[in-house]
Design a protein around this motif. Sequence first.
Motif, PDB file in Angstrom:
ATOM      1  N   ASN A  53      19.798  24.014 -41.904  1.00  0.00           N
ATOM      2  CA  ASN A  53      19.143  23.655 -43.164  1.00  0.00           C
ATOM      3  C   ASN A  53      18.109  24.677 -43.624  1.00  0.00           C
TER       4      ASN A  53
ATOM      5  N   THR B 224      20.743  22.492 -35.861  1.00  0.00           N
ATOM      6  CA  THR B 224      19.406  22.303 -36.400  1.00  0.00           C
ATOM      7  C   THR B 224      18.661  21.302 -35.526  1.00  0.00           C
TER       8      THR B 224
ATOM      9  N   ARG C 126      13.899  16.136 -37.926  1.00  0.00           N
ATOM     10  CA  ARG C 126      12.674  16.366 -38.697  1.00  0.00           C
ATOM     11  C   ARG C 126      12.452  15.207 -39.660  1.00  0.00           C
TER      12      ARG C 126
ATOM     13  N   ASP D  30      11.890  13.458 -43.249  1.00  0.00           N
ATOM     14  CA  ASP D  30      12.203  13.799 -44.632  1.00  0.00           C
ATOM     15  C   ASP D  30      10.907  13.799 -45.442  1.00  0.00           C
TER      16      ASP D  30
ATOM     17  N   ARG E 162      14.484  11.915 -39.454  1.00  0.00           N
ATOM     18  CA  ARG E 162      15.934  12.123 -39.554  1.00  0.00           C
ATOM     19  C   ARG E 162      16.397  12.862 -38.312  1.00  0.00           C
TER      20      ARG E 162
ATOM     21  N   VAL F 222      20.210  15.745 -40.507  1.00  0.00           N
ATOM     22  CA  VAL F 222      19.746  16.945 -41.217  1.00  0.00           C
ATOM     23  C   VAL F 222      20.906  17.920 -41.402  1.00  0.00           C
TER      24      VAL F 222
ATOM     25  N   SER G 182      22.713  19.074 -44.988  1.00  0.00           N
ATOM     26  CA  SER G 182      22.788  20.474 -45.358  1.00  0.00           C
ATOM     27  C   SER G 182      24.234  20.872 -45.679  1.00  0.00           C
TER      28      SER G 182
END
Length: 192
Positions: free
Chosen positions: A123, A149, A152, A154, A160, A165, A169
Amino acid sequence: MRGYGSARPALVIVDVQNAIDHPDWARHGPRNQPEAEAHMAQLLTEWRRRALPIYHVKHDSREAGSLYRPGQAGNEFKPEVAPLAGETIVAKQTNSAFIGTGFEDLLRRAGHTVLVIAGVITNNSVEATVRMAGNLGFETYLVEDACFTFARPDWEGRLRTAEEVHAMSLANLSGEYCEVIRTGEALRRLSG
């Protein structure tokens, strides 16, 4: 079976450097796709066997505290994807491999029209590079299982997972900027 047409597809591996293994990246939760580096290595092996073009993108941070600053162990390529002598390294300072690097000119001078992209993180640098490649008119393929990835939050603060994620993406990119494929398909297309 679809191939890459008459073009010699260029493999682009983005930012697979030791710094990506620092625990700070996983502060919100683990990464996805632990097999991604093995898939990148498979791609590299086959591109090398066929003497196809390979580009290694390396993030050379200018930030004082960054693990990606040149001269540190974190700046070095991970061993699974380390360039061989004669393979091109493109150094960048932003998230896109095309900003301030001359990468587009390099690809055009070499006659490359088809890019097969893998790397980290999905991402960020991968997404930025794929978007620009598509916008610049390259026929672009993103090898989703050769990327990863991290979890993290949002923008509303909801956590998320890395899988979420990554999937979002891919959804942002698929069909508009690139075709999303997997390693097996990327390799099969070489024979198509």
